[in-house]
Design a protein around this motif. Structure first.
Motif, PDB file in Angstrom:
ATOM      1  N   HIS A   1      44.123  40.364  39.862  1.00  0.00           N
ATOM      2  CA  HIS A   1      42.937  40.070  40.658  1.00  0.00           C
ATOM      3  C   HIS A   1      42.243  38.781  40.246  1.00  0.00           C
ATOM      4  CE1 HIS A   1      43.481  44.062  42.261  1.00  0.00           C
ATOM      5  NE2 HIS A   1      43.512  44.530  41.032  1.00  0.00           N
ATOM      6  N   SER A   2      42.967  37.891  39.582  1.00  0.00           N
ATOM      7  CA  SER A   2      42.392  36.599  39.205  1.00  0.00           C
ATOM      8  C   SER A   2      43.489  35.543  39.258  1.00  0.00           C
ATOM      9  CB  SER A   2      41.773  36.673  37.805  1.00  0.00           C
ATOM     10  OG  SER A   2      42.781  36.874  36.849  1.00  0.00           O
ATOM     11  N   ASN A   3      43.114  34.298  39.011  1.00  0.00           N
ATOM     12  CA  ASN A   3      44.088  33.212  39.051  1.00  0.00           C
ATOM     13  C   ASN A   3      44.929  33.118  37.789  1.00  0.00           C
ATOM     14  OD1 ASN A   3      43.353  32.419  41.613  1.00  0.00           O
ATOM     15  ND2 ASN A   3      41.804  30.979  40.885  1.00  0.00           N
ATOM     16  N   THR A   4      44.500  33.792  36.740  1.00  0.00           N
ATOM     17  CA  THR A   4      45.254  33.763  35.495  1.00  0.00           C
ATOM     18  C   THR A   4      45.782  35.162  35.185  1.00  0.00           C
ATOM     19  OG1 THR A   4      43.260  34.147  34.204  1.00  0.00           O
ATOM     20  CG2 THR A   4      43.914  31.859  34.543  1.00  0.00           C
ATOM     21  N   THR A   5      46.900  35.194  34.528  1.00  0.00           N
ATOM     22  CA  THR A   5      47.523  36.460  34.154  1.00  0.00           C
ATOM     23  C   THR A   5      47.609  36.529  32.641  1.00  0.00           C
ATOM     24  OG1 THR A   5      48.850  36.381  36.141  1.00  0.00           O
ATOM     25  CG2 THR A   5      49.561  37.892  34.446  1.00  0.00           C
ATOM     26  N   VAL A   6      47.292  37.671  32.089  1.00  0.00           N
ATOM     27  CA  VAL A   6      47.420  37.861  30.650  1.00  0.00           C
ATOM     28  C   VAL A   6      48.607  38.772  30.389  1.00  0.00           C
ATOM     29  CG1 VAL A   6      44.996  37.451  30.094  1.00  0.00           C
ATOM     30  CG2 VAL A   6      45.732  39.733  30.720  1.00  0.00           C
ATOM     31  N   GLU A   7      49.167  38.623  29.217  1.00  0.00           N
ATOM     32  CA  GLU A   7      50.375  39.365  28.867  1.00  0.00           C
ATOM     33  C   GLU A   7      50.181  40.875  28.971  1.00  0.00           C
ATOM     34  OE1 GLU A   7      53.586  39.697  25.209  1.00  0.00           O
ATOM     35  OE2 GLU A   7      51.993  38.203  25.115  1.00  0.00           O
ATOM     36  N   SER A   8      49.000  41.355  28.679  1.00  0.00           N
ATOM     37  CA  SER A   8      48.750  42.793  28.710  1.00  0.00           C
ATOM     38  C   SER A   8      48.904  43.389  30.113  1.00  0.00           C
ATOM     39  CB  SER A   8      47.355  43.100  28.170  1.00  0.00           C
ATOM     40  OG  SER A   8      46.376  42.478  28.973  1.00  0.00           O
ATOM     41  N   LYS A   9      48.833  42.569  31.151  1.00  0.00           N
ATOM     42  CA  LYS A   9      48.983  43.064  32.519  1.00  0.00           C
ATOM     43  C   LYS A   9      50.441  43.146  32.963  1.00  0.00           C
ATOM     44  CE  LYS A   9      44.509  41.971  34.287  1.00  0.00           C
ATOM     45  NZ  LYS A   9      43.777  41.948  35.516  1.00  0.00           N
TER      46      LYS A   9
END
Length: 113
Positions: A23-31
């Motif tokens: 739901h954002s422009n950046t992705t984190v590894e935890s997702k």
């Protein structure tokens, strides 16, 4: 990317998963663990298009028999990952890009459970 372009239905399914989970422009590894279809697409891509067609060479430490072949001590052994990924004995419809085949599998990217 080529497999996704050639298989539009797979690409649309992946896009839908990404839209629903990120739901954002950046992705984190935890997702990444919340993206099972993306993980299946990566596994299927690596199955069909391994980064190297052969694993690193090994040497037989002693003479042995493998599938009715005698492998002499000291012989250089190469494992053809490309051929394994396309072997109909192990894969149903091996030349098709079907990420869904990994949904029922607990294998990780290294082939371990």
């Amino acid at each position: 990317m080529t497999e996704l372009i050639k298989n539009k239905n797979v690409m649309f399914k992946l896009q839908e998963e990404l839209r629903n989970e990120i739901h954002s422009n950046t992705t984190v590894e935890s997702k990444l663990s919340k993206l099972p279809f993306l993980n299946a697409c990566i596994k299927e891509t690596l199955r069909l298009h391994p980064p190297a067609p052969f694993l690193l060479p090994h040497r037989a430490i002693r003479t042995c028999e493998v599938m009715n072949y005698i492998v002499p001590r000291g012989a250089r052994v190469l494992v053809n990952v490309w051929a394994i990924g396309r072997d109909p004995k192990y894969w149903e419809d091996p030349l098709s890009f079907k990420p869904e085949r990994f949904f029922s599998s607990k294998l990780d990217f290294k082939g371990r459970f």
